[in-house]
Design an enzyme around this catalytic site. Structure first.
Site, PDB file in Angstrom:
ATOM      1  N   HIS A   1      32.200  -1.333 -30.837  1.00 18.82           N
ATOM      2  CA  HIS A   1      31.725  -0.190 -30.056  1.00 18.82           C
ATOM      3  C   HIS A   1      30.472  -0.526 -29.252  1.00 18.82           C
ATOM      4  CE1 HIS A   1      34.796   2.340 -31.780  1.00 18.82           C
ATOM      5  NE2 HIS A   1      34.471   1.880 -32.981  1.00 18.82           N
TER       6      HIS A   1
ATOM      7  N   SER B   1      37.200   5.862 -35.110  1.00 19.22           N
ATOM      8  CA  SER B   1      37.536   4.574 -34.490  1.00 19.22           C
ATOM      9  C   SER B   1      39.049   4.358 -34.508  1.00 19.22           C
ATOM     10  CB  SER B   1      36.769   3.448 -35.191  1.00 19.22           C
ATOM     11  OG  SER B   1      36.847   2.253 -34.455  1.00 19.22           O
TER      12      SER B   1
END
Length: 391
Positions: free
Chosen positions: A269, A152
């Site tokens: 996400h 991430s």
């Protein structure tokens, strides 16, 4: 690959900003243009630029893994301050961010550090400071790095390390990303649920039934979907809080062995983060992105970045796309039977990526070490823990 390539990449990400400045930012971060001096000692000028090096055995190469949000802990950075240029690194970050990141990282409080707007920059800077520590203790690891990946927000640190972005531009992009994700999180009660399943676990069916449950409560367009593929039978599910509570309550129905809410503020996400896409895209459009000098793997595709346009496109998509970390691990460590694995170093807070690597590829994990950001000792081996039992 030439030995000085990775080292040159790491040095370049600092040195370029001194020559060009950062005037192409939408809002230029004041004082962030003098980071060139920080790693001058790590430049490739120590060796002849075109000198060929002897072919190395696979086990002499290295891979760097950069952690993401959720790994932050008060005190991180304490084990790095005794190494060259780390304090200057945090000084540069203060100019970009407008607050004292080192003070927050060292002393908290934890609830402030856990806020998305703070923890993403904190993990980014601590990870790159850990690279400086690693370079000081074992310069050959940096020289012989052949691949990097970040989870991430860790992907931004991996790209800076690989010379694809300057430190100041990378941190500014992380700042804008974190602020936009924080704002999107506050708009909808949402979160992330870590799920340890088993071969018969029904992740897709579980998410669909959780969405139906939310609709029955009057929630419009509910979100519940896999946000991270960690390892076989290991997933992170993101979405509306009511959907995640439903999954926890009915975990046995879907053959989940264990569930745990993650210490994050939103359903990352997933499409709940769509408001964060455009602000990040604008910053990436203005940034000077270059082709990485070391292979960097994308969370979105699970494969290597190809060029600057590819980087801008996929980094923008990343906030609304699942993290394909399991796929990335397979791509990095896939090799012919009998071929030695590279050494792997997790640079940044926590050892979560080491634990995941163990579940994905036990043989590759045997060459894993963690660069400690909390403590420091006179013994270099104590600072680079092999982590026989990562947590």
């Amino acid at each position: 690959m030439r030995a000085p390539v990775a080292r040159a990449a790491w040095a370049w990400s600092w040195s370029a900003s001194c020559h060009r400045g950062v005037s192409n930012f939408p809002v230029p971060p004041p004082g962030a243009v003098n980071v060139a001096e920080l790693l001058r000692g790590a430049t490739a000028s120590e060796e002849e630029p075109g000198a060929a090096t002897a072919r190395r055995a696979p086990g002499q190469y290295s891979v760097l893994l950069f952690p993401g949000q959720g790994s932050q802990v008060v005190g991180m950075g304490r084990g790095l301050l005794g190494y060259p240029r780390v304090r200057e690194l945090y000084d540069a970050a203060r100019h970009v961010l407008g607050y004292d990141l080192l003070e927050l990282s060292l002393h908290g409080p934890q609830e402030d550090l856990d806020r998305t707007v703070h923890c993403q920059p904190a993990v980014f800077v601590a990870s790159l400071a850990a690279v400086e520590k690693l370079h000081h203790l074992q310069p050959a690891v940096i020289e012989n790095c052949v691949a990097a990946a970040g989870f991430s927000v860790g992907e931004f640190a991996a790209l800076v390390f690989a010379g694809a972005m300057e430190f100041s531009e990378g941190l500014y992009a992380v700042k804008v990303r974190a602020e936009a994700m924080q704002e999107a999180s506050e708009a909808v009660p949402s979160g992330m649920l870590s799920v340890l399943g088993q071969p018969q676990s029904k992740f897709t069916a579980a998410c669909l039934e959780a969405q139906k449950h939310c609709k029955s409560l009057g929630i419009e367009s509910p979100v519940c979907e896999v946000a991270s593929y960690l390892f076989p039978d290991g997933r992170v599910i993101s979405g509306h809080l009511e959907a995640l509570r439903f999954l926890q309550k009915n975990s046995s129905r879907y053959h989940f062995r264990r569930t745990k809410m993650l210490p994050v503020s939103g359903g990352f996400h997933t499409r709940l983060m769509e408001p964060a896409v455009e602000p990040l895209a604008q910053v990436l459009k203005a940034a000077d992105v270059r082709k990485p000098l070391v292979s960097v793997y994308s969370n979105v595709s699970g494969s290597r970045y190809l060029n600057p346009r590819h980087i801008r496109q996929l980094l923008g998509q990343q906030v609304v796309s699942p993290v394909k970390w399991e796929q990335t691990m397979h791509a990095i460590y896939e090799r012919k039977k009998g071929t030695e694995f590279p050494r792997t170093f997790e640079v940044g807070p926590g050892q979560q990526l080491g634990s995941i690597l163990r579940s994905c590829n036990l043989q590759a994990w045997k060459g894993y070490s963690h660069v400690d950001v909390l403590w420091s000792s006179e013994d270099p081996d104590a600072d680079l823990d092999p982590s026989e039992s990562p947590r």
